[in-house]
Write a protein that holds these residues in place. Structure first.
Motif, PDB file in Angstrom:
ATOM      1  N   GLY A  79       0.348  -1.395   0.226  1.00  0.00           N
ATOM      2  CA  GLY A  79      -0.146   0.117   0.439  1.00  0.00           C
ATOM      3  C   GLY A  79       1.018   1.221  -0.013  1.00  0.00           C
ATOM      4  N   MET A  80       2.295   1.016  -0.379  1.00  0.00           N
ATOM      5  CA  MET A  80       3.165   2.605  -0.331  1.00  0.00           C
ATOM      6  C   MET A  80       3.195   2.924  -1.971  1.00  0.00           C
ATOM      7  N   TYR A  81       3.320   3.811  -2.341  1.00  0.00           N
ATOM      8  CA  TYR A  81       3.525   4.968  -3.515  1.00  0.00           C
ATOM      9  C   TYR A  81       4.107   5.576  -3.708  1.00  0.00           C
ATOM     10  N   LEU A  82       5.447   5.729  -4.343  1.00  0.00           N
ATOM     11  CA  LEU A  82       5.643   7.459  -4.652  1.00  0.00           C
ATOM     12  C   LEU A  82       5.784   7.282  -5.653  1.00  0.00           C
ATOM     13  N   VAL A  83       5.486   9.351  -5.644  1.00  0.00           N
ATOM     14  CA  VAL A  83       5.535  10.011  -7.131  1.00  0.00           C
ATOM     15  C   VAL A  83       6.511  10.580  -6.955  1.00  0.00           C
ATOM     16  N   PRO A  84       7.841  10.458  -7.877  1.00  0.00           N
ATOM     17  CA  PRO A  84       8.574  10.732  -7.998  1.00  0.00           C
ATOM     18  C   PRO A  84       8.963  12.219  -8.504  1.00  0.00           C
ATOM     19  N   GLU A  85       9.967  13.084  -8.336  1.00  0.00           N
ATOM     20  CA  GLU A  85       9.803  14.808  -8.378  1.00  0.00           C
ATOM     21  C   GLU A  85      10.004  14.813 -10.031  1.00  0.00           C
ATOM     22  N   LYS A  86      10.763  13.942 -10.816  1.00  0.00           N
ATOM     23  CA  LYS A  86      10.635  13.257 -11.893  1.00  0.00           C
ATOM     24  C   LYS A  86       9.595  12.394 -12.748  1.00  0.00           C
ATOM     25  N   ARG A  87       8.385  12.595 -12.320  1.00  0.00           N
ATOM     26  CA  ARG A  87       7.437  11.825 -12.669  1.00  0.00           C
ATOM     27  C   ARG A  87       7.151  10.469 -13.311  1.00  0.00           C
ATOM     28  N   SER A  88       8.228  10.415 -13.841  1.00  0.00           N
ATOM     29  CA  SER A  88       8.548   8.834 -14.724  1.00  0.00           C
ATOM     30  C   SER A  88       7.095   8.561 -15.262  1.00  0.00           C
ATOM     31  N   LEU A  89       6.991   9.189 -16.152  1.00  0.00           N
ATOM     32  CA  LEU A  89       5.812   9.328 -16.753  1.00  0.00           C
ATOM     33  C   LEU A  89       6.668   7.925 -18.207  1.00  0.00           C
ATOM     34  N   PHE A  90       5.743   7.149 -18.848  1.00  0.00           N
ATOM     35  CA  PHE A  90       6.718   6.822 -20.142  1.00  0.00           C
ATOM     36  C   PHE A  90       6.263   7.351 -21.190  1.00  0.00           C
ATOM     37  N   ASN A  91       6.959   8.824 -21.487  1.00  0.00           N
ATOM     38  CA  ASN A  91       6.654  10.268 -22.805  1.00  0.00           C
ATOM     39  C   ASN A  91       6.346   9.488 -24.058  1.00  0.00           C
ATOM     40  N   SER A  92       5.737   7.863 -24.195  1.00  0.00           N
ATOM     41  CA  SER A  92       5.574   7.665 -25.963  1.00  0.00           C
ATOM     42  C   SER A  92       4.417   7.518 -24.980  1.00  0.00           C
ATOM     43  N   MET A  93       3.402   7.198 -24.763  1.00  0.00           N
ATOM     44  CA  MET A  93       2.808   6.278 -24.212  1.00  0.00           C
ATOM     45  C   MET A  93       1.602   7.845 -23.732  1.00  0.00           C
ATOM     46  N   THR A  94       0.309   6.671 -24.653  1.00  0.00           N
ATOM     47  CA  THR A  94      -0.493   7.998 -24.071  1.00  0.00           C
ATOM     48  C   THR A  94      -1.252   8.582 -22.810  1.00  0.00           C
ATOM     49  N   VAL A  95      -1.725   9.688 -22.684  1.00  0.00           N
ATOM     50  CA  VAL A  95      -2.356   9.389 -20.730  1.00  0.00           C
ATOM     51  C   VAL A  95      -2.930   8.160 -20.200  1.00  0.00           C
ATOM     52  N   GLN A  96      -4.014   8.292 -21.227  1.00  0.00           N
ATOM     53  CA  GLN A  96      -4.932   7.168 -20.729  1.00  0.00           C
ATOM     54  C   GLN A  96      -3.787   6.127 -20.144  1.00  0.00           C
ATOM     55  N   ASP A  97      -3.375   5.362 -21.156  1.00  0.00           N
ATOM     56  CA  ASP A  97      -1.805   4.078 -21.272  1.00  0.00           C
ATOM     57  C   ASP A  97      -1.248   4.416 -19.740  1.00  0.00           C
ATOM     58  N   ASN A  98      -0.558   5.369 -19.705  1.00  0.00           N
ATOM     59  CA  ASN A  98      -0.314   6.036 -18.504  1.00  0.00           C
ATOM     60  C   ASN A  98      -1.380   6.035 -16.949  1.00  0.00           C
ATOM     61  N   LEU A  99      -2.166   5.560 -17.073  1.00  0.00           N
ATOM     62  CA  LEU A  99      -3.047   5.596 -16.159  1.00  0.00           C
ATOM     63  C   LEU A  99      -3.254   4.501 -15.439  1.00  0.00           C
ATOM     64  N   GLU A 100      -3.353   3.910 -16.965  1.00  0.00           N
ATOM     65  CA  GLU A 100      -3.796   2.327 -16.672  1.00  0.00           C
ATOM     66  C   GLU A 100      -2.970   1.806 -16.258  1.00  0.00           C
ATOM     67  N   LEU A 101      -1.774   1.941 -16.050  1.00  0.00           N
ATOM     68  CA  LEU A 101      -0.517   2.104 -15.514  1.00  0.00           C
ATOM     69  C   LEU A 101      -0.333   1.217 -13.582  1.00  0.00           C
ATOM     70  N   GLY A 102      -1.419   2.494 -13.296  1.00  0.00           N
ATOM     71  CA  GLY A 102      -1.334   2.326 -11.898  1.00  0.00           C
ATOM     72  C   GLY A 102      -2.437   0.876 -11.241  1.00  0.00           C
ATOM     73  N   THR A 103      -2.686   0.103 -12.471  1.00  0.00           N
ATOM     74  CA  THR A 103      -3.938   0.023 -11.801  1.00  0.00           C
ATOM     75  C   THR A 103      -3.337  -1.797 -11.500  1.00  0.00           C
ATOM     76  N   TYR A 104      -1.991  -1.712 -12.005  1.00  0.00           N
ATOM     77  CA  TYR A 104      -1.303  -3.028 -11.436  1.00  0.00           C
ATOM     78  C   TYR A 104      -0.947  -3.334 -10.657  1.00  0.00           C
ATOM     79  N   ALA A 105      -0.801  -1.914  -9.325  1.00  0.00           N
ATOM     80  CA  ALA A 105      -0.097  -1.511  -8.196  1.00  0.00           C
ATOM     81  C   ALA A 105      -1.480  -1.242  -7.194  1.00  0.00           C
ATOM     82  N   ASN A 106      -3.229  -1.599  -8.140  1.00  0.00           N
ATOM     83  CA  ASN A 106      -3.709  -1.103  -7.059  1.00  0.00           C
ATOM     84  C   ASN A 106      -4.047  -2.072  -6.509  1.00  0.00           C
ATOM     85  N   ARG A 107      -4.606  -2.546  -5.492  1.00  0.00           N
ATOM     86  CA  ARG A 107      -4.915  -4.398  -4.307  1.00  0.00           C
ATOM     87  C   ARG A 107      -5.669  -4.827  -4.605  1.00  0.00           C
TER      88      ARG A 107
END
Ligand code: ATP
Length: 238
Positions: A79-107
């Motif tokens: 249940g811990m999650y870090l948003v780093p200073e550099k944000r670490s988004l996948f620049n060549s993926m869409t907004v929606q696909d980046n958001l979807e990555l959050g579901t993998y950490a969803n317990r």
């Protein structure tokens, strides 16, 4: 109940000690701010809490359970999650696909369509830009994606590393409003690292001042905001 407890933590880069015997705790549902100048060790502390850096000494417990040397993935599972200073988004993926990555950490294995709808209602601009590549967004929009992805993960403890850096005041306010809303309504526990002391103290239930790897002061947010020494060095005299 204490959500996060850090005791006697020390972290080094080679022979250089960046964090020196740091202890602090965060109550469940509180927002705790860690403030300090450039290079004080704030990022190092967050990385060690998340398990990305190994500590030389000390312990970290989540809800009373020591994390030991568990890797980042296990801390995310707990249940811990870090948003780093550099944000670490996948620049060549869409907004929606980046958001979807959050579901993998969803317990709780929630439904992505519902989760993403929730994030779009918090940050409507992201819905307008959902098919845009993350690397082409403005800094503020990128930060919204990074925070949105974290909220989709539904963490118990959200660690935020300088979310305000380089952003316009209005965007910072919008992001802080969303964070504080999750604290109030969902009981989210938050550790906020900021160089912007004014912002961090305003939002904090409790705050710690870090100087050269050590905690030198702590207190309620408004108490530190009115401390004459802090006012002079970190808040400006105006
Ligand atoms: P900033 O706000 O500038 O990010 P900070 O408070 O987050 O500062 P850290 O980035 O944690 O500070 O750095 C703490 C100290 O550790 C600094 O002296 C820094 O130079 C050093 N440091 C950070 N990362 C490394 C590294 N990978 N290798 C060696 N030294 C490092």
């Amino acid at each position: 109940m204490t959500m996060l407890e850090v005791e006697g933590l020390s972290v080094s880069y080679g022979h250089v000690r960046a964090i020196n015997d740091v202890s602090f705790s965060v109550k469940e549902g509180d927002l705790v701010s860690l403030i300090g100048a450039n290079g004080a060790g704030k990022t190092t502390l967050l990385r060690a809490i998340m398990g990305g850096l190994l500590a030389d000494a000390g312990s970290i417990s989540l809800h009373g359970i020591p994390l030991g040397r568990s890797p980042v993935e296990e801390r995310v599972r707990r249940g811990m999650y870090l948003v780093p200073e550099k944000r670490s988004l996948f620049n060549s993926m869409t907004v929606q696909d980046n958001l979807e990555l959050g579901t993998y950490a969803n317990r709780r294995q929630l439904n992505f369509a519902e989760e993403v709808k929730r994030i779009y209602s918090l940050f409507p601009i992201l819905e307008e830009r959902k098919l845009q590549l993350a690397g082409t967004l403005s800094g503020g929009q990128q930060q919204m994606v990074a925070i949105g992805r974290a909220l989709i993960a539904r963490p118990r403890v959200l660690l935020l590393d300088e979310p305000s850096i380089g952003l316009a005041p209005l965007v910072v306010q919008q992001i802080m409003d969303v964070i504080v809303q999750h604290k109030r309504q969902e009981g989210l526990t938050i550790v906020l690292v900021e160089q912007n002391a004014r912002l961090a103290l305003r939002a904090a239930d409790h705050a710690y001042l870090i100087e050269i790897g050590k905690i030198v002061k702590d207190g309620a947010g408004d108490e530190l905001a009115n401390d004459p020494r802090l006012t002079e060095i970190y808040l400006g005299t105006s």
